[in-house]
Design a protein around this motif. Sequence first.
Motif, mmCIF file in Angstrom:
data_model
loop_
_atom_site.group_PDB
_atom_site.id
_atom_site.type_symbol
_atom_site.label_atom_id
_atom_site.label_comp_id
_atom_site.label_asym_id
_atom_site.label_seq_id
_atom_site.Cartn_x
_atom_site.Cartn_y
_atom_site.Cartn_z
ATOM 1 N N ASP A 40 0.830 -1.213 0.000
ATOM 2 C CA ASP A 40 0.000 0.000 0.000
ATOM 3 C C ASP A 40 0.864 1.262 0.000
ATOM 4 O OD1 ASP A 40 0.972 0.225 2.596
ATOM 5 O OD2 ASP A 40 -0.958 0.884 3.392
ATOM 6 N N GLY A 41 2.156 1.126 -0.276
ATOM 7 C CA GLY A 41 3.039 2.285 -0.256
ATOM 8 C C GLY A 41 3.774 2.413 1.063
ATOM 9 N N SER A 42 3.120 2.018 2.151
ATOM 10 C CA SER A 42 3.771 2.121 3.455
ATOM 11 C C SER A 42 4.338 0.776 3.893
ATOM 12 C CB SER A 42 2.773 2.631 4.501
ATOM 13 O OG SER A 42 1.908 1.599 4.913
ATOM 14 N N GLY A 43 3.953 -0.301 3.211
ATOM 15 C CA GLY A 43 4.456 -1.609 3.589
ATOM 16 C C GLY A 43 3.846 -2.700 2.726
ATOM 17 N N PHE A 44 4.197 -3.937 3.081
ATOM 18 C CA PHE A 44 3.709 -5.119 2.358
ATOM 19 C C PHE A 44 3.030 -6.024 3.375
ATOM 20 C CE2 PHE A 44 6.040 -4.926 -1.788
ATOM 21 C CZ PHE A 44 6.771 -3.774 -1.547
ATOM 22 N N VAL A 45 1.808 -6.484 3.087
ATOM 23 C CA VAL A 45 1.111 -7.335 4.056
ATOM 24 C C VAL A 45 0.461 -8.513 3.339
ATOM 25 C CG1 VAL A 45 -1.075 -6.041 3.949
ATOM 26 C CG2 VAL A 45 -0.495 -7.351 6.012
ATOM 27 N N GLN A 46 0.497 -9.658 4.024
ATOM 28 C CA GLN A 46 -0.147 -10.852 3.471
ATOM 29 C C GLN A 46 -1.632 -10.855 3.825
ATOM 30 O OE1 GLN A 46 1.551 -14.927 3.015
ATOM 31 N NE2 GLN A 46 0.535 -15.267 4.968
ATOM 32 N N CYS A 47 -2.457 -11.115 2.809
ATOM 33 C CA CYS A 47 -3.886 -11.243 3.027
ATOM 34 C C CYS A 47 -4.262 -12.689 2.696
ATOM 35 C CB CYS A 47 -4.658 -10.289 2.125
ATOM 36 S SG CYS A 47 -4.169 -8.565 2.356
ATOM 37 N N VAL A 48 -4.979 -13.348 3.598
ATOM 38 C CA VAL A 48 -5.293 -14.764 3.448
ATOM 39 C C VAL A 48 -6.789 -14.919 3.233
ATOM 40 C CG1 VAL A 48 -5.032 -17.055 4.470
ATOM 41 C CG2 VAL A 48 -3.411 -15.233 5.059
ATOM 42 N N ALA A 49 -7.149 -15.642 2.157
ATOM 43 C CA ALA A 49 -8.568 -15.810 1.828
ATOM 44 C C ALA A 49 -8.894 -17.298 1.675
ATOM 45 C CB ALA A 49 -8.902 -15.069 0.537
ATOM 46 N N PHE A 50 -9.941 -17.744 2.381
ATOM 47 C CA PHE A 50 -10.425 -19.127 2.259
ATOM 48 C C PHE A 50 -11.704 -19.151 1.438
ATOM 49 C CE2 PHE A 50 -7.929 -19.114 6.151
ATOM 50 C CZ PHE A 50 -7.167 -20.268 6.020
ATOM 51 N N ARG A 51 -11.788 -20.142 0.560
ATOM 52 C CA ARG A 51 -12.953 -20.242 -0.321
ATOM 53 C C ARG A 51 -14.256 -20.273 0.466
ATOM 54 N NH1 ARG A 51 -11.985 -23.475 -5.161
ATOM 55 N NH2 ARG A 51 -12.747 -21.786 -6.444
ATOM 56 N N LYS A 52 -14.277 -21.086 1.556
ATOM 57 C CA LYS A 52 -15.535 -21.289 2.297
ATOM 58 C C LYS A 52 -15.947 -20.044 3.082
ATOM 59 C CE LYS A 52 -13.354 -23.121 6.454
ATOM 60 N NZ LYS A 52 -13.095 -24.253 7.336
ATOM 61 N N GLU A 53 -15.023 -19.060 3.217
ATOM 62 C CA GLU A 53 -15.344 -17.887 4.023
ATOM 63 C C GLU A 53 -15.779 -16.689 3.194
ATOM 64 O OE1 GLU A 53 -11.953 -17.111 6.491
ATOM 65 O OE2 GLU A 53 -12.230 -18.953 7.670
ATOM 66 N N LEU A 54 -15.777 -16.847 1.855
ATOM 67 C CA LEU A 54 -16.141 -15.724 0.987
ATOM 68 C C LEU A 54 -17.205 -16.161 -0.011
ATOM 69 C CD1 LEU A 54 -12.622 -14.229 0.147
ATOM 70 C CD2 LEU A 54 -14.403 -13.100 1.482
ATOM 71 N N PRO A 55 -18.025 -15.231 -0.485
ATOM 72 C CA PRO A 55 -18.950 -15.564 -1.570
ATOM 73 C C PRO A 55 -18.159 -16.115 -2.759
ATOM 74 C CG PRO A 55 -19.403 -13.370 -0.706
ATOM 75 C CD PRO A 55 -18.143 -13.837 -0.054
ATOM 76 N N GLU A 56 -18.708 -17.091 -3.451
ATOM 77 C CA GLU A 56 -17.988 -17.768 -4.525
ATOM 78 C C GLU A 56 -17.443 -16.794 -5.578
ATOM 79 O OE1 GLU A 56 -17.050 -20.767 -4.438
ATOM 80 O OE2 GLU A 56 -16.256 -20.946 -6.477
ATOM 81 N N ALA A 57 -18.271 -15.827 -5.994
ATOM 82 C CA ALA A 57 -17.855 -14.884 -7.052
ATOM 83 C C ALA A 57 -16.670 -14.034 -6.594
ATOM 84 C CB ALA A 57 -19.028 -13.984 -7.433
ATOM 85 N N ILE A 58 -16.695 -13.614 -5.346
ATOM 86 C CA ILE A 58 -15.592 -12.786 -4.811
ATOM 87 C C ILE A 58 -14.309 -13.610 -4.738
ATOM 88 C CG2 ILE A 58 -14.775 -11.544 -2.772
ATOM 89 C CD1 ILE A 58 -16.974 -10.038 -4.023
ATOM 90 N N PHE A 59 -14.447 -14.865 -4.254
ATOM 91 C CA PHE A 59 -13.264 -15.707 -4.136
ATOM 92 C C PHE A 59 -12.653 -15.981 -5.510
ATOM 93 C CE2 PHE A 59 -10.847 -19.609 -3.900
ATOM 94 C CZ PHE A 59 -10.103 -19.421 -2.748
ATOM 95 N N GLU A 60 -13.489 -16.253 -6.495
ATOM 96 C CA GLU A 60 -12.998 -16.515 -7.846
ATOM 97 C C GLU A 60 -12.263 -15.301 -8.418
ATOM 98 O OE1 GLU A 60 -12.661 -19.059 -10.018
ATOM 99 O OE2 GLU A 60 -13.073 -20.215 -8.207
ATOM 100 N N GLN A 61 -12.827 -14.135 -8.155
ATOM 101 C CA GLN A 61 -12.197 -12.896 -8.624
ATOM 102 C C GLN A 61 -10.818 -12.726 -7.975
ATOM 103 O OE1 GLN A 61 -14.255 -9.300 -7.440
ATOM 104 N NE2 GLN A 61 -13.877 -8.347 -9.420
ATOM 105 N N LEU A 62 -10.777 -12.980 -6.680
ATOM 106 C CA LEU A 62 -9.522 -12.848 -5.929
ATOM 107 C C LEU A 62 -8.500 -13.880 -6.416
ATOM 108 C CD1 LEU A 62 -9.341 -12.329 -2.101
ATOM 109 C CD2 LEU A 62 -7.899 -14.061 -3.174
ATOM 110 N N ALA A 63 -8.993 -15.089 -6.714
ATOM 111 C CA ALA A 63 -8.094 -16.182 -7.097
ATOM 112 C C ALA A 63 -7.497 -15.973 -8.490
ATOM 113 C CB ALA A 63 -8.842 -17.510 -7.040
#
Length: 447
Positions: A40-63
């Motif tokens: 984000d300009g100030s640093g680097f951060v890991q974001c973790v996403a699980f399929r079962k925790e997100l709406p299918e369309a959002i997870f697919e977009q992220l993946a």
Amino acid sequence: MARLIRVEEIARHVGEEVIIQGWVYNRTDKGKLQFLLVRDGSGFVQCVAFRKELPEAIFEQLAHIPQESSVRVTGIVRADKRAPGIPGGYEIGVTGFEVIQAAQGDYPVALKEHGVDFLLDHRHLWIRTPRQWAILRIRATVIRAIRDWLDGHGYVNVDTPILTPAACEGTTTLFETPYFDDEVAYLTQSGQLYNEANIFAFGKVYCFGPTFRAEKSKTRRHLTEFWMVEPEIAFCDLDQLMEIEEQFVSAIVQRVLEERADELRYLGRDTAALERITPPFPRISYDEALEMLAAIRAETDDPRLKQLLAIEWGQDFGSPHETELTKRFDKPLFVYGYPTEAKAFYMEPWPGRPEVCKSVDLLAPEGYGEIIGGSERISDPDLLLERIREENLPEEAFAWYIDLRRYGSVPHSGFGLGIERTVAWICGIEHVRQAIPYPRTIKRLYP
RNA sequence: UCCUCGGUAGCUCAAUUCGGCAGAGCGGCCGGCUGUUAACCGGUUGGUUGCAGGUUCAAGUCCUGCCCGAGGAGCCA
């Protein structure tokens, strides 16, 4: 309600639901589990996403989000030692994901090894990578430390012109540019002469800006456009100058250690070597340096080194000389009292030894070379005029400069510190071109 | 200006002393995987070998000239 935060302050938000706006630096696809490394300009951060925790369309977009797409990520901050990033050790459990723009086409700068030429052609993208980002963050801190120290010690920032009518020092090559009505202007290679005028109005001054040298130098220590801070001090002799320089340089290094520890760690810098940078710095004369070099030559069995270290009294040091000298010290090294013939015309002669001048260079440790050049300036108008004539410099061009010695002349001294070499040394990087956002070298004007 | 090294796929490189079908990894794309750290596995995509000549049945490879880049010297911060 989730709040927008900056990655560099993530440690303060553990357990909170936050929003990060930034760019996808990398994605690791584990099937039902996705790791996004977002900057984000100030640093680097890991974001973790699980399929079962997100709406299918959002997870697919992220993946399938391409590298360097701009995104807005919502999620819960948690501490996790496994999480990479800068500062690292914290990650975001994704609860929401929004694409601002999906990057178009293949991103040229892969997270793999690249050649120098390719990276420099893509400098506008290369600066997004953590290593370059860390270096340029440190550069910004170095610059802030410089200004804070000078402003806090009574120096007035008085800017000097970049377009100038003539060479400040006759020796080096200048960039020439057309000026109005068939005149010619030159890009400055130093603000020093103007600084000398300014001290008679303000006492202690500095100028800070880009300087230009049309030297055909192709080494890891040279740029054609580089930044230099040049303090100049009235009522100051050579000894006082060295004390100022060591205080100044130490303050810069300590400030970076305090404020940019994450970046230094990412760069793999040996910070113990930087913690040692405190006053006083060792001081040796040019004559003593020559004796040391002679001793080093006598000791070595390497014929190439013997050849490189050959030097006669009167010559300035080359890079090999500087490197060998600084190897013997773990702090920056002052070398003072250079031969007059090797230095600029305006330097005060050594009392009783006119062949030596009251000059001092500061050589950085670990082979980074000269980071400061400075001297006490000639304060006597007649002597100054004599030196200008000896060097065959155009007397008329220096009329104003000689004036300074007519109306209330005082002993005075000053120095110039090269920003990129200083940053390169503090970062422990191999080349000054990485210490400036858009390097200009003899073969590069793009981007 | 001089010395040394280099230019082959988008990137990093290979291509056997002594010329004989231009290859691999990465990236991209498709598929698989719930803890990756520049992930991994399978598939797939991908070439005017820097340019111009020359020698040869045949040139990435040999010869000539040129262009471009890197490191270093000199000069400098």
